[in-house]
Scaffold this active site. Structure first.
Site, PDB file in Angstrom:
ATOM      1  N   LYS A  52       0.838  -1.202   0.000  1.00 13.83           N
ATOM      2  CA  LYS A  52       0.000   0.000   0.000  1.00 13.83           C
ATOM      3  C   LYS A  52       0.874   1.254   0.000  1.00 13.83           C
ATOM      4  O   LYS A  52       0.622   2.194  -0.763  1.00 13.83           O
ATOM      5  CB  LYS A  52      -0.928   0.007   1.226  1.00 13.83           C
ATOM      6  CG  LYS A  52      -2.076  -0.983   1.105  1.00 13.83           C
ATOM      7  CD  LYS A  52      -2.834  -1.171   2.406  1.00 13.83           C
ATOM      8  CE  LYS A  52      -3.885  -2.271   2.231  1.00 13.83           C
ATOM      9  NZ  LYS A  52      -4.555  -2.643   3.479  1.00 13.83           N
ATOM     10  N   GLN A  96      -5.403  -1.743   9.533  1.00 10.79           N
ATOM     11  CA  GLN A  96      -5.202  -3.057   8.921  1.00 10.79           C
ATOM     12  C   GLN A  96      -5.772  -4.165   9.808  1.00 10.79           C
ATOM     13  O   GLN A  96      -5.462  -4.230  11.001  1.00 10.79           O
ATOM     14  CB  GLN A  96      -3.699  -3.274   8.675  1.00 10.79           C
ATOM     15  CG  GLN A  96      -3.373  -4.538   7.919  1.00 10.79           C
ATOM     16  CD  GLN A  96      -3.910  -4.563   6.493  1.00 10.79           C
ATOM     17  OE1 GLN A  96      -3.939  -3.548   5.811  1.00 10.79           O
ATOM     18  NE2 GLN A  96      -4.367  -5.720   6.054  1.00 10.79           N
ATOM     19  N   ASP A 119     -11.942   2.212   3.989  1.00  5.06           N
ATOM     20  CA  ASP A 119     -12.320   0.810   3.840  1.00  5.06           C
ATOM     21  C   ASP A 119     -13.833   0.611   3.752  1.00  5.06           C
ATOM     22  O   ASP A 119     -14.289  -0.490   3.458  1.00  5.06           O
ATOM     23  CB  ASP A 119     -11.802   0.003   5.046  1.00  5.06           C
ATOM     24  CG  ASP A 119     -10.465  -0.668   4.767  1.00  5.06           C
ATOM     25  OD1 ASP A 119     -10.271  -1.141   3.634  1.00  5.06           O
ATOM     26  OD2 ASP A 119      -9.627  -0.719   5.684  1.00  5.06           O
TER      27      ASP A 119
END
Ligand code: GUN
Length: 283
Positions: A52, A96, A119
């Protein structure tokens, strides 16, 4: 003949477009900013987070990484999120998963400002998705990547029978909403489903997201089905393998997403695209 859905090629097309959008924003003196929080030392998470960071850098997206030890508290993570919610340079925040120990992912996600929840895991954004509300809001990146792949390969969904195996908040549940919003008839299968094959044998599209290799095999599919494999498992030799165990008789399958090179590259492409979109929405 089976057609392979090439996630690398589609991800590259998306990344090119994302880069141009970043350049356009730069002309207005704006830079998209992504903050990634990682807790503990899960090797898979370390790998994702590295990818990322690298991709953000390539595309000209500002990124910040926040590391926490596995013994940190929810309060410490939430304190950092509160600061990032106020930080003008950051328009996208990602925690995460999975989190180690007793840390409650849901509690932590709920403290992210919904407009910075890249997200799409915040209950407000999940609710909007399930209600199919109009307007701009973030959606979970892996499901969005799958929809983008299916759309790119012109796989019809309206009126089709689609089976999703796995009911996680990260993949299965948001996919259910996206597929339903695309007018598919959707069945979600899970650990307590009896006889998966009675469902998969009738499905035009089967999406497998259990995290277990060998969840289904070639013989479980209808002739010409499209099979999307979300699995990212390691075999005994540490090679990446999916959730689907294909045998040599592949003629049964119409389309499939390989592992690696299918869904995987799409998730990060979607994350970058959505980070930039969320910066654009702020106008
Ligand atoms: N872990 C596995 N996939 C994801 C994802 O899409 N987002 C986050 N935050 N964690 C993950």
């Amino acid at each position: 003949m089976v057609e392979r859905i090439d996630g690398r090629v589609v991800a590259q097309l998306i990344n090119q477009a994302t880069k141009q959008r970043v350049e356009h924003l730069a002309q207005q003196g704006r830079t998209p900013g992504l903050a990634v929080l990682i807790v503990g030392e899960n090797p898979a998470s370390e790998r994702y987070v590295r990818m990322k960071e690298r991709q953000a850098q390539r595309l000209g997206i500002h990124s910040e990484l926040y590391r926490f030890s596995a013994t940190t508290t929810e309060a410490a993570i939430i304190k950092q999120i509160n600061q990032l919610n106020e930080n003008q340079k950051i328009n996208a925040i990602l925690v995460q998963a999975p989190l180690p120990g007793e840390l409650r992912f849901d509690r932590i996600i709920a403290t992210i400002a919904p407009r910075k929840d890249v997200d799409g895991f915040h209950p407000v954004n999940v609710g909007k998705l399930f209600l199919n509300l109009p307007g701009n809001y973030p959606v979970a990146c892996t499901p969005l990547g799958i929809m983008t792949l299916l759309n790119h390969y012109r796989i019809p969904l309206a009126g089709k029978q689609v089976v999703v195996i796995g009911r996680s908040a990260i993949v299965g549940k948001p996919l259910l909403a996206l597929l339903l919003n695309a007018n598919a008839s959707v069945s979600i299968l899970h650990q307590q489903t009896i006889n998966l094959r009675t469902y998969t044998k009738n499905a035009d599209v089967v999406i497998v997201a259990t995290g277990h290799s060998g969840t289904v095999t070639t013989a479980d599919f209808k002739q010409g089905a499209c099979v999307v494999d979300v699995g990212q498992n390691l075999d005994q030799d540490q090679h990446l393998i999916g959730d689907v165990a294909y045998d040599d008789e592949l003629s049964q399958v119409g389309f499939l997403t390989p592992v690696p090179g299918g869904v995987g590259p799409m998730t990060i492409a979607m994350l970058m695209q959505q980070t930039v979109a969320m910066c654009e929405w702020e106008e």
